[in-house]
Enzyme design. Sequence first.
Site, PDB file in Angstrom:
ATOM      1  N   CYS A 115       2.794  -6.994   3.059  1.00 36.61           N
ATOM      2  CA  CYS A 115       4.029  -7.783   2.952  1.00 36.61           C
ATOM      3  C   CYS A 115       4.249  -8.603   4.223  1.00 36.61           C
ATOM      4  CB  CYS A 115       5.234  -6.872   2.724  1.00 36.61           C
ATOM      5  SG  CYS A 115       5.217  -5.970   1.164  1.00 36.61           S
ATOM      6  N   CYS A 154       5.371  -1.884   4.411  1.00 36.45           N
ATOM      7  CA  CYS A 154       4.238  -2.534   3.727  1.00 36.45           C
ATOM      8  C   CYS A 154       3.535  -3.531   4.648  1.00 36.45           C
ATOM      9  CB  CYS A 154       4.745  -3.231   2.467  1.00 36.45           C
ATOM     10  SG  CYS A 154       3.545  -4.316   1.670  1.00 36.45           S
TER      11      CYS A 154
END
Length: 299
Positions: free
Chosen positions: A46, A43
């Site tokens: 993230c 991700c």
Amino acid sequence: MSSLIDQKPLQSPIDVTAENIMTEVIEASSEQAVIVQFWAPWCGPCKQLAPVLEKVCAKYKNVKLTKINIDDNQEIAAQMRVQSVPTVFGFVNGQPADGFAGAQPESAVTQFVERLSEAAPGLADISALLESGAAALAQNDNNAAMQAYQQALSLSPESAEAMAGFIRCLIALGEHDEAQAVLDQLDDDMQKKSVIQDVLAALTVAKKGIELGSETGELEQKVIDNPLDLQARQDYAIALFASGAQAEAMGQLLESIKIDDSWQENAARTQLVEFFTALGHMHPDVIQARRKLSSYLFS
């Protein structure tokens, strides 16, 4: 005035799994606020959000940061109904107290962590009073808002949100000098908090709108007569914002951007960002205006 910030060194978040979630999150949240970031190695957002969370959380001695890899802990993610990453939850007294999804700017993350710090165990629970004050302000019931925030401050004098709400009431009542005096009396730590910085921006906008406030009707007519008069629209937006019509004010600037984003070196966009800061990036009117701004700029 003692402070809850700048009390602990920067440290990596604790990895949470099914084996330790009870001790590291649920039980720990009875003593301090616990933030859980759901993330995944693949991700990108993230990776952008993680260092921001670490930086902000390190400023608060009563906030603990943890993280959960959804690839390795799918059952936990399913129980928390995590549909995308990053997703962040804040736990207080064993229960989720707040949260957000997606990467956020540092200012928004700071506001999120500040709210959790205010609600952390060991401090007076003034969340209901803060909600009541914010609702009253949104309805332009300044006296009721003032009572709620004053009561919150009596219970928790170190609450930045209560102090910010109290100052916003003074601004709404036109007591700009008094609002400035209160701001000037705050200690350095309090003045640096994002909610107080937002109030300072609100006071700046309010002062800017004083000269235009008496001309609101005239400015509105100018915009009606000539929708392409972007200076009149800019002035009208400032006057509206200063009078409490924030959503309408931002709508005027969005219309200006739609007509000509480059006017006066992006003056409308610059003013709109100032409005965002004054209201706070998590304000519902700001969120809606930001979405519209993005659609105009990237369509």
